[in-house]
Design a protein around this motif. Structure first.
Motif, PDB file in Angstrom:
ATOM      1  N   PHE A   1      43.173  58.364  -0.288  1.00 20.17           N
ATOM      2  CA  PHE A   1      41.755  58.205  -0.630  1.00 20.17           C
ATOM      3  C   PHE A   1      41.488  56.769  -1.088  1.00 20.17           C
ATOM      4  CE2 PHE A   1      38.252  58.261  -3.625  1.00 20.17           C
ATOM      5  CZ  PHE A   1      37.297  59.066  -3.012  1.00 20.17           C
ATOM      6  N   ASN A   2      42.333  56.262  -1.972  1.00 19.95           N
ATOM      7  CA  ASN A   2      42.166  54.898  -2.478  1.00 19.95           C
ATOM      8  C   ASN A   2      42.187  53.862  -1.354  1.00 19.95           C
ATOM      9  OD1 ASN A   2      41.811  55.393  -5.242  1.00 19.95           O
ATOM     10  ND2 ASN A   2      44.007  55.430  -5.627  1.00 19.95           N
TER      11      ASN A   2
ATOM     12  N   ARG B   1      31.684  58.226 -10.097  1.00 20.16           N
ATOM     13  CA  ARG B   1      32.743  58.876 -10.869  1.00 20.16           C
ATOM     14  C   ARG B   1      32.472  58.627 -12.345  1.00 20.16           C
ATOM     15  NH1 ARG B   1      36.951  62.461 -11.548  1.00 20.16           N
ATOM     16  NH2 ARG B   1      38.496  61.592 -12.950  1.00 20.16           N
TER      17      ARG B   1
ATOM     18  N   ALA C   1      45.223  65.897  -5.793  1.00 18.51           N
ATOM     19  CA  ALA C   1      45.898  64.767  -6.438  1.00 18.51           C
ATOM     20  C   ALA C   1      46.871  64.057  -5.510  1.00 18.51           C
ATOM     21  CB  ALA C   1      46.627  65.251  -7.695  1.00 18.51           C
TER      22      ALA C   1
ATOM     23  N   TRP D   1      41.761  54.336  -7.933  1.00 15.09           N
ATOM     24  CA  TRP D   1      41.798  55.312  -9.036  1.00 15.09           C
ATOM     25  C   TRP D   1      43.244  55.608  -9.374  1.00 15.09           C
ATOM     26  CZ3 TRP D   1      37.602  55.960 -11.665  1.00 15.09           C
ATOM     27  CH2 TRP D   1      36.390  55.638 -11.057  1.00 15.09           C
TER      28      TRP D   1
ATOM     29  N   ARG E   1      46.609  61.193 -10.818  1.00 12.11           N
ATOM     30  CA  ARG E   1      46.186  62.272 -11.712  1.00 12.11           C
ATOM     31  C   ARG E   1      47.330  62.635 -12.648  1.00 12.11           C
ATOM     32  NH1 ARG E   1      41.463  61.925 -12.333  1.00 12.11           N
ATOM     33  NH2 ARG E   1      42.271  59.869 -12.012  1.00 12.11           N
TER      34      ARG E   1
ATOM     35  N   PHE F   1      41.063  65.244  -8.007  1.00 10.98           N
ATOM     36  CA  PHE F   1      40.209  64.094  -8.323  1.00 10.98           C
ATOM     37  C   PHE F   1      38.845  64.450  -7.761  1.00 10.98           C
ATOM     38  CE2 PHE F   1      38.304  60.115  -6.747  1.00 10.98           C
ATOM     39  CZ  PHE F   1      38.201  59.422  -7.945  1.00 10.98           C
TER      40      PHE F   1
ATOM     41  N   LEU G   1      45.293  61.342  -3.322  1.00  9.52           N
ATOM     42  CA  LEU G   1      44.574  60.232  -3.947  1.00  9.52           C
ATOM     43  C   LEU G   1      45.021  58.855  -3.449  1.00  9.52           C
ATOM     44  CD1 LEU G   1      42.299  59.445  -5.821  1.00  9.52           C
ATOM     45  CD2 LEU G   1      43.905  59.590  -7.738  1.00  9.52           C
TER      46      LEU G   1
ATOM     47  N   VAL H   1      39.310  66.174  -4.176  1.00  7.11           N
ATOM     48  CA  VAL H   1      40.415  65.494  -3.505  1.00  7.11           C
ATOM     49  C   VAL H   1      41.709  65.917  -4.194  1.00  7.11           C
ATOM     50  CG1 VAL H   1      41.404  63.243  -2.927  1.00  7.11           C
ATOM     51  CG2 VAL H   1      38.894  63.525  -2.999  1.00  7.11           C
TER      52      VAL H   1
END
Length: 118
Positions: free
Chosen positions: A99-100, A9, A93, A27, A30, A37, A96, A91
């Motif tokens: 995802f994290n 990233r 927002a 992260w 957003r 993302f 996220l 991805v």
């Protein structure tokens, strides 16, 4: 986990400060004008963005590397947004936070670039 995939990233100093505040594990959300993302699939592409976009925009650009559960990533098709090595995952927002949770280990800075005047 059945395995991880390495992602990169490119980021500027403001986003990097927020990643550091997370303990290098997540992260940040957003901004309203950032509906996606997008981590990238190779270091060369991340270097180009950090050096050529982030440095002029904010005086510094950083390339980060991190691992994500491969099985989880299958939900995001690889997007080719330019030449054959210009590969990203998009991805949304709102996804996220999930995802994290699938990041394995820490997000690490592997390259940095600074404005000659900064």
């Amino acid at each position: 986990m059945n395995g991880t995939t390495t992602l990169w990233r490119p980021t500027g100093p403001e986003e990097l400060t927020l990643v550091e505040a997370s303990g290098w594990t997540a992260w940040p959300p957003r901004l309203p004008e950032q509906p996606i993302f997008y981590p990238v699939l190779n270091e060369d592409y991340a270097v180009r963005i950090a050096r050529d976009w982030n440095v002029p925009a904010s005086g510094a650009g950083y390339v980060t590397r991190f691992e994500v559960d491969t099985a989880f990533l299958e939900r995001y098709p690889v997007r080719q947004t330019g030449g054959e090595t210009i590969l990203e995952l998009w991805v949304p927002a709102e996804e996220l936070p999930e995802f994290n949770r699938h990041i394995a280990g820490r997000i690490e800075v592997v390259r940095e670039f600074h404005s000659p005047t900064g």
